[in-house]
Design a protein around this motif. Structure first.
Motif, mmCIF file in Angstrom:
data_model
loop_
_atom_site.group_PDB
_atom_site.id
_atom_site.type_symbol
_atom_site.label_atom_id
_atom_site.label_comp_id
_atom_site.label_asym_id
_atom_site.label_seq_id
_atom_site.Cartn_x
_atom_site.Cartn_y
_atom_site.Cartn_z
ATOM 1 N N LEU A 80 0.874 -1.183 0.000
ATOM 2 C CA LEU A 80 0.000 0.000 0.000
ATOM 3 C C LEU A 80 0.903 1.222 0.000
ATOM 4 C CD1 LEU A 80 -2.778 1.359 0.207
ATOM 5 C CD2 LEU A 80 -2.613 1.124 2.678
ATOM 6 N N GLU A 81 1.128 1.754 -1.174
ATOM 7 C CA GLU A 81 2.021 2.902 -1.296
ATOM 8 C C GLU A 81 1.226 4.204 -1.254
ATOM 9 O OE1 GLU A 81 5.497 2.185 -4.074
ATOM 10 O OE2 GLU A 81 3.985 0.798 -4.885
ATOM 11 N N PRO A 82 1.825 5.254 -0.713
ATOM 12 C CA PRO A 82 1.153 6.548 -0.740
ATOM 13 C C PRO A 82 0.971 6.997 -2.194
ATOM 14 C CG PRO A 82 3.317 6.702 0.325
ATOM 15 C CD PRO A 82 3.131 5.299 -0.094
ATOM 16 N N VAL A 83 -0.070 7.785 -2.432
ATOM 17 C CA VAL A 83 -0.297 8.274 -3.793
ATOM 18 C C VAL A 83 0.590 9.477 -4.105
ATOM 19 C CG1 VAL A 83 -2.628 7.383 -4.038
ATOM 20 C CG2 VAL A 83 -2.287 9.651 -3.068
ATOM 21 N N PHE A 84 1.081 10.129 -3.036
ATOM 22 C CA PHE A 84 1.934 11.295 -3.237
ATOM 23 C C PHE A 84 2.892 11.420 -2.068
ATOM 24 C CE2 PHE A 84 2.713 15.886 -2.523
ATOM 25 C CZ PHE A 84 3.364 16.186 -3.713
ATOM 26 N N ILE A 85 4.141 11.737 -2.372
ATOM 27 C CA ILE A 85 5.128 12.047 -1.342
ATOM 28 C C ILE A 85 5.645 13.441 -1.654
ATOM 29 C CG2 ILE A 85 7.344 11.443 -0.299
ATOM 30 C CD1 ILE A 85 6.793 8.526 -1.093
ATOM 31 N N ASP A 86 5.447 14.345 -0.712
ATOM 32 C CA ASP A 86 5.877 15.726 -0.897
ATOM 33 C C ASP A 86 7.402 15.755 -0.975
ATOM 34 O OD1 ASP A 86 6.725 18.437 -0.406
ATOM 35 O OD2 ASP A 86 4.718 18.845 0.379
ATOM 36 N N PRO A 87 7.965 16.248 -2.074
ATOM 37 C CA PRO A 87 9.425 16.251 -2.223
ATOM 38 C C PRO A 87 10.134 17.172 -1.223
ATOM 39 C CG PRO A 87 8.377 17.348 -4.094
ATOM 40 C CD PRO A 87 7.284 16.792 -3.236
ATOM 41 N N ASN A 88 9.425 18.161 -0.689
ATOM 42 C CA ASN A 88 10.047 19.108 0.240
ATOM 43 C C ASN A 88 10.179 18.548 1.646
ATOM 44 O OD1 ASN A 88 10.218 21.109 -1.781
ATOM 45 N ND2 ASN A 88 8.068 21.619 -1.436
ATOM 46 N N TYR A 105 6.502 14.145 3.434
ATOM 47 C CA TYR A 105 5.227 13.676 3.973
ATOM 48 C C TYR A 105 4.555 12.783 2.942
ATOM 49 C CZ TYR A 105 5.299 17.036 7.880
ATOM 50 O OH TYR A 105 5.603 17.739 9.015
ATOM 51 N N ARG A 106 3.954 11.736 3.438
ATOM 52 C CA ARG A 106 3.249 10.794 2.559
ATOM 53 C C ARG A 106 1.755 11.074 2.639
ATOM 54 N NH1 ARG A 106 4.410 5.773 5.333
ATOM 55 N NH2 ARG A 106 4.889 7.122 7.070
ATOM 56 N N TYR A 107 1.095 10.952 1.495
ATOM 57 C CA TYR A 107 -0.338 11.218 1.421
ATOM 58 C C TYR A 107 -1.063 10.052 0.753
ATOM 59 C CZ TYR A 107 0.832 16.028 2.576
ATOM 60 O OH TYR A 107 1.300 17.162 3.209
ATOM 61 N N TYR A 108 -2.257 9.812 1.240
ATOM 62 C CA TYR A 108 -3.117 8.748 0.717
ATOM 63 C C TYR A 108 -4.428 9.358 0.248
ATOM 64 C CZ TYR A 108 0.196 5.654 3.034
ATOM 65 O OH TYR A 108 1.336 5.007 3.425
ATOM 66 N N ASP A 109 -5.145 8.632 -0.617
ATOM 67 C CA ASP A 109 -6.423 9.145 -1.114
ATOM 68 C C ASP A 109 -7.535 8.138 -0.837
ATOM 69 O OD1 ASP A 109 -6.007 7.112 -2.979
ATOM 70 O OD2 ASP A 109 -5.846 8.471 -4.702
ATOM 71 N N ASN A 110 -8.717 8.398 -1.383
ATOM 72 C CA ASN A 110 -9.866 7.510 -1.143
ATOM 73 C C ASN A 110 -9.650 6.113 -1.706
ATOM 74 O OD1 ASN A 110 -11.293 9.470 0.244
ATOM 75 N ND2 ASN A 110 -12.307 10.232 -1.584
#
Length: 116
Positions: free
Chosen positions: A27-35, A38-43
């Motif tokens: 289960l990988e995050p849909v986005f990782i903020d390059p700065n 932070y990892r982000y997940y969606d619906n």
């Protein structure tokens, strides 16, 4: 999108579990903020996470969960669940047989011990 802490609360999966699932590509995050990384997940991630929670409850191994998740159509999910269910039914039958054997042993052992 949900930050890891929020997603963890929503799914019941710990941050450590989410990190591990990302490492093994379960289960990988849909986005990782390059700065700030932070990892982000969606619906969509949420639905997969709920499936994983259930698969864990059903005693699926990590490899079995990977098999399910990698089959994006979930075409084989029913067959995999039925196979796992049958394995659990077999375990219950084996445990019931073992309990019966123990009961027989106690019955035999207790009757035989009083004959002195």
């Amino acid at each position: 999108m949900y930050k890891v802490s929020e997603f963890s609360k929503m799914t019941g999966l710990s941050k450590e579990t989410l990190r591990y699932y990302a490492e093994i590509k379960l289960l990988e995050p849909v986005f990782i903020d390059p700065n700030n990384k932070y990892r982000y997940y969606d619906n969509g991630s949420y639905l997969v996470a709920l499936l994983l929670v259930h698969l864990r409850r059903f005693n699926f191994t990590i490899q079995e969960m990977l098999t399910v998740v990698n089959d994006e159509s979930f075409e084989n999910l029913e067959q995999i669940l039925l196979k796992k269910r049958q394995g659990l039914v077999n375990q219950v039958e084996d445990l019931n047989k073992l309990i019966e054997e123990m009961d027989d042993f106690f019955e035999f052992g207790l009757e035989g011990a009083g004959d002195d």
